[in-house]
Design an enzyme around this catalytic site. Structure first.
Site, PDB file in Angstrom:
ATOM      1  N   THR A 196     -22.740  -5.553  46.661  1.00 29.50           N
ATOM      2  CA  THR A 196     -21.978  -6.518  47.444  1.00 29.50           C
ATOM      3  C   THR A 196     -21.170  -5.800  48.527  1.00 29.50           C
ATOM      4  O   THR A 196     -21.009  -4.585  48.503  1.00 29.50           O
ATOM      5  CB  THR A 196     -21.019  -7.301  46.535  1.00 29.50           C
ATOM      6  N   ASP A 222      -7.032  -9.424  62.984  1.00 29.67           N
ATOM      7  CA  ASP A 222      -7.239  -8.333  62.033  1.00 29.67           C
ATOM      8  C   ASP A 222      -6.195  -7.270  62.318  1.00 29.67           C
ATOM      9  O   ASP A 222      -6.332  -6.494  63.265  1.00 29.67           O
ATOM     10  CB  ASP A 222      -8.650  -7.748  62.156  1.00 29.67           C
ATOM     11  N   THR A 257     -11.735 -12.163  55.211  1.00 27.44           N
ATOM     12  CA  THR A 257     -10.974 -10.955  54.913  1.00 27.44           C
ATOM     13  C   THR A 257     -11.183 -10.522  53.465  1.00 27.44           C
ATOM     14  O   THR A 257     -11.324 -11.372  52.570  1.00 27.44           O
ATOM     15  CB  THR A 257      -9.471 -11.182  55.175  1.00 27.44           C
ATOM     16  N   ARG A 263     -12.376 -14.229  50.136  1.00 30.10           N
ATOM     17  CA  ARG A 263     -11.909 -14.164  48.751  1.00 30.10           C
ATOM     18  C   ARG A 263     -10.949 -15.321  48.516  1.00 30.10           C
ATOM     19  O   ARG A 263     -10.093 -15.625  49.347  1.00 30.10           O
ATOM     20  CB  ARG A 263     -11.211 -12.828  48.462  1.00 30.10           C
ATOM     21  N   ASP A 271     -15.943 -21.729  49.805  1.00 27.00           N
ATOM     22  CA  ASP A 271     -17.011 -21.107  49.026  1.00 27.00           C
ATOM     23  C   ASP A 271     -16.440 -20.178  47.967  1.00 27.00           C
ATOM     24  O   ASP A 271     -17.138 -19.819  47.019  1.00 27.00           O
ATOM     25  CB  ASP A 271     -17.941 -20.314  49.957  1.00 27.00           C
ATOM     26  N   GLU A 320     -11.787 -17.377  40.062  1.00 26.55           N
ATOM     27  CA  GLU A 320     -13.207 -17.553  39.717  1.00 26.55           C
ATOM     28  C   GLU A 320     -13.554 -16.838  38.410  1.00 26.55           C
ATOM     29  O   GLU A 320     -13.020 -15.762  38.142  1.00 26.55           O
ATOM     30  CB  GLU A 320     -14.096 -16.969  40.828  1.00 26.55           C
ATOM     31  N   HIS A 339     -19.387 -19.772  45.634  1.00 24.59           N
ATOM     32  CA  HIS A 339     -19.416 -18.371  46.065  1.00 24.59           C
ATOM     33  C   HIS A 339     -20.842 -17.911  46.332  1.00 24.59           C
ATOM     34  O   HIS A 339     -21.307 -16.895  45.806  1.00 24.59           O
ATOM     35  CB  HIS A 339     -18.752 -17.474  45.017  1.00 24.59           C
ATOM     36  N   GLY A 365     -23.069 -15.618  50.897  1.00 27.54           N
ATOM     37  CA  GLY A 365     -23.875 -14.438  51.188  1.00 27.54           C
ATOM     38  C   GLY A 365     -25.118 -14.307  50.338  1.00 27.54           C
ATOM     39  O   GLY A 365     -25.685 -13.213  50.235  1.00 27.54           O
TER      40      GLY A 365
END
Length: 369
Positions: free
Chosen positions: A63, A143, A170, A203, A227, A232, A249, A252
């Site tokens: 990941t 950022d 982020t 996150r 998402d 979690e 989630h 990706g």
């Protein structure tokens, strides 16, 4: 030891030795006594309590994030580790575009002079910005870890939040000068413009869940596309019910992103072992690249046809909403991820049109691939 939910991993890592697979959330210290190499995803917390007493000498995570790895402990024990930064970035960008096409009126407002605010200008943020620019949607980014002189697109968080779509990408950090934990609290979220959309594919803990729920009582106009979730897999059903788009989630989770992450870790492991890597994974020909014929004559219609023809986030949302009131929703959350359907990326798809004026737009939405 390999997380059983990494497609093609058993075949890929079999070239380096005997492979044992196990559910990532269930990998425990007792499982690692005879293990030299550990390959995980973000659901496995790799720290002293997991590795103490084991002979593990290499940890690879397929990941992009690393908040599940206790990197200080790994370094102190001289355990080599790696992640797969950027491997699924295009998959996450596809997710953002699918949400943009699915929420009523959002695509039109962005094409009509609206703006996307990107929080986190890393691999995902940069690629999202590039694709938005290519299809004619303005954006700004926040950022604090980057130099605005090097990246003129960077602005303050307050300015970026004042966008029609706020897209969060982020990583989760709890220390340092700019921790991201609960960075989006009620004070920041209150500044979201009328009918604004908050999308989180980074996150869950970056957003203060309790404060967001309280804010929605006075700001029901704020639309949510989430998402990722605090705590979690035990997400808040109250928050899920308030979302326009809610998914488990999987932003990706394209097969192309998984393959890229697998290859990056396999390459690092081969280098660590001093062996020649032969990339073997059963993820190449699982599903042919989608082919979509776009017949629209305007930009918004063609973008919707292309994006949703390849990946429609509404299908993931429907599956997720069916479990949110289940007493075993945490386990069901993981099952949705484990049995996620094959999904290809826009960049690997065939987008066709007889309208020559739209051909460049289709290449743009694919990221130029």
């Amino acid at each position: 030891m390999v997380d059983e939910n990494i497609p093609g991993a058993a075949k890929c890592f079999g070239q380096f030795g005997e492979v044992v697979t196990r559910s990532g959330r269930q990998i425990g210290a007792a499982d690692l006594q005879d293990v030299d190499i550990l390959i995980v995803r973000s659901v496995t917390k790799v720290n002293k309590s997991l590795l103490a007493g084991s002979r593990v000498k290499f940890v690879g995570s397929t990941t992009i994030g690393s908040d599940h790895l206790d990197t200080e402990y790994l370094r102190s024990q001289n355990i080599q580790f790696c992640t797969a930064p950027g491997s699924n970035a295009d998959s996450v960008v596809d997710y953002v575009l699918s949400v943009t096409c699915r929420i009523d009126g959002l695509l039109e407002s962005l094409l009509g002079g609206g703006r996307v605010g990107i929080v986190g200008y890393g691999n995902v943020g940069k690629r999202l910005g590039q694709r938005l620019s290519a299809i004619g949607i303005p954006w700004l980014a926040y950022d604090p870890l980057l130099d605005p002189k090097q990246y003129p697109c960077l602005r303050s968080l307050e300015e970026v939040v004042d966008s029609n779509l706020l897209s969060l990408h982020t990583p989760l950090t709890t220390s340092g000068p700019f921790p991201s934990f609960h960075m989006l609290d009620a004070k920041i979220l209150r500044a979201i413009p009328q009918n604004g959309v908050v999308l989180n594919a980074g996150r869950g803990e970056v957003v203060a869940t309790a404060e967001l729920l309280a804010l929605l009582d006075s700001r029901p106009d704020i639309r949510l596309a989430l998402d990722v979730w605090e705590g979690e897999p035990n997400f808040s059903p109250d928050l899920a019910e308030r979302c326009v788009i809610a998914t488990p989630h999987i932003a990706g989770y394209s097969v192309d992103g998984k393959k890229a992450g697998l290859r990056m870790v396999a390459t690092e492991l081969a280098c660590f072992l001093g062996e020649a890597e032969q990339f073997n994974a059963d993820v190449d020909d699982i599903n042919a690249a989608p082919q979509v014929l776009c017949t629209g004559s305007d930009v918004a219609t063609v973008l919707r046809e292309a994006v949703l023809g390849v990946y429609d986030v509404a299908e993931d949302c429907q599956r997720f909403l069916s479990i949110i009131q289940d007493s075993e929703r945490g386990a069901r959350f993981d099952l949705l991820r484990k049995h996620y359907p094959i999904r290809r990326e826009l960049g690997y798809s065939k987008l066709l049109t007889s309208n020559l004026d739209m051909a460049s737009l289709l290449r743009a939405v694919q990221g130029g691939k």
